[in-house]
Scaffold this active site. Structure first.
Site, short mmCIF file in Angstrom:
data_model
loop_
_atom_site.label_atom_id
_atom_site.label_comp_id
_atom_site.label_asym_id
_atom_site.label_seq_id
_atom_site.Cartn_x
_atom_site.Cartn_y
_atom_site.Cartn_z
N GLN A 250 4.42 2.79 40.18
CA GLN A 250 4.25 1.34 40.05
C GLN A 250 2.87 0.97 40.62
O GLN A 250 2.68 0.99 41.84
CB GLN A 250 5.36 0.60 40.82
CG GLN A 250 5.27 -0.92 40.73
CD GLN A 250 6.31 -1.59 41.61
OE1 GLN A 250 6.28 -1.45 42.83
NE2 GLN A 250 7.24 -2.29 41.01
N GLU B 184 1.94 -5.90 38.01
CA GLU B 184 2.37 -4.52 38.12
C GLU B 184 2.38 -3.83 36.77
O GLU B 184 2.53 -4.46 35.74
CB GLU B 184 3.75 -4.41 38.77
CG GLU B 184 4.89 -4.87 37.88
CD GLU B 184 6.26 -4.55 38.48
OE1 GLU B 184 6.51 -4.93 39.63
OE2 GLU B 184 7.07 -3.94 37.78
N HIS C 178 10.82 4.04 42.03
CA HIS C 178 9.37 4.05 41.83
C HIS C 178 8.65 4.31 43.14
O HIS C 178 9.18 4.11 44.22
CB HIS C 178 8.89 2.73 41.22
CG HIS C 178 9.19 1.51 42.03
ND1 HIS C 178 10.36 0.80 41.93
CD2 HIS C 178 8.44 0.84 42.96
CE1 HIS C 178 10.33 -0.23 42.75
NE2 HIS C 178 9.18 -0.24 43.40
N GLU D 172 11.86 -0.43 49.41
CA GLU D 172 12.43 -1.43 48.52
C GLU D 172 13.73 -0.88 47.96
O GLU D 172 13.75 0.21 47.38
CB GLU D 172 11.46 -1.73 47.37
CG GLU D 172 12.00 -2.74 46.37
CD GLU D 172 11.02 -3.00 45.22
OE1 GLU D 172 10.02 -2.27 45.09
OE2 GLU D 172 11.26 -3.96 44.47
N HIS E 41 4.74 1.14 48.95
CA HIS E 41 6.16 1.26 49.29
C HIS E 41 6.86 2.26 48.37
O HIS E 41 6.32 2.66 47.35
CB HIS E 41 6.89 -0.11 49.24
CG HIS E 41 6.97 -0.73 47.87
ND1 HIS E 41 6.02 -1.59 47.38
CD2 HIS E 41 7.90 -0.60 46.88
CE1 HIS E 41 6.37 -1.98 46.15
NE2 HIS E 41 7.51 -1.39 45.83
CO CO Z 1 8.39 -2.03 44.08
#
Ligand code: CO
Length: 132
Positions: free
Chosen positions: A57, A46, A10, A126, A81
């Site tokens: 996301q 989210e 994502h 991540e 991120h």
């Molecule tokens: Co994430």
């Protein structure tokens, strides 16, 4: 050794108003929400919008002291991120320069660990292990 990052899971975008952002992605790009979750430990709500085999996301804070709230206050809305699907040893391979010393629960039943942006050329990474 093969590649430790297997796919982009994502792209995470921090927003002030997640409902407005969902509506915008739906109206402009026809993107629909596939999953919504509140992750209390991270203080975020989210929404995952599918793009092929990956997701956008959208993230918004649920409390003032969450990391995403601090990010929005400091830097405003935008890219927060990148989440990569990664093999189990990817965290160890990142040389211990991680925010999470060991992987912890993420959303959707995943296991995640973050690599600090100061070590990864300015991008918060991540690492996502998707349950098999
Ligand atoms: Co994430």
């Amino acid at each position: 050794m093969g590649p430790l990052l297997t796919e982009i899971d994502h792209v995470a975008i921090a927003v002030h108003d997640i409902e407005a952002a969902i509506t915008w992605y739906a109206e402009v790009f026809g993107a629909t929400v596939e999953h919504r979750e509140i992750v209390e430990s991270d203080g975020v709500s989210e929404a995952l919008l599918r793009v092929a085999d990956s997701y956008i996301q959208l993230l918004t804070p649920t409390r003032d002291d969450s990391p995403v709230a601090k990010y929005l206050a400091k830097r405003g809305e935008g890219l927060h991120h990148i989440g990569y699907r990664a093999v189990r040893d990817a965290v160890k391979a990142s040389g211990g320069r991680v925010i999470d010393e060991s992987p912890r629960p993420g959303s959707r039943g995943t296991t995640v660990a973050f690599v600090h942006p100061t070590t990864s050329f300015g991008t918060l990474i991540e690492l996502v292990q998707v349950p098999s």
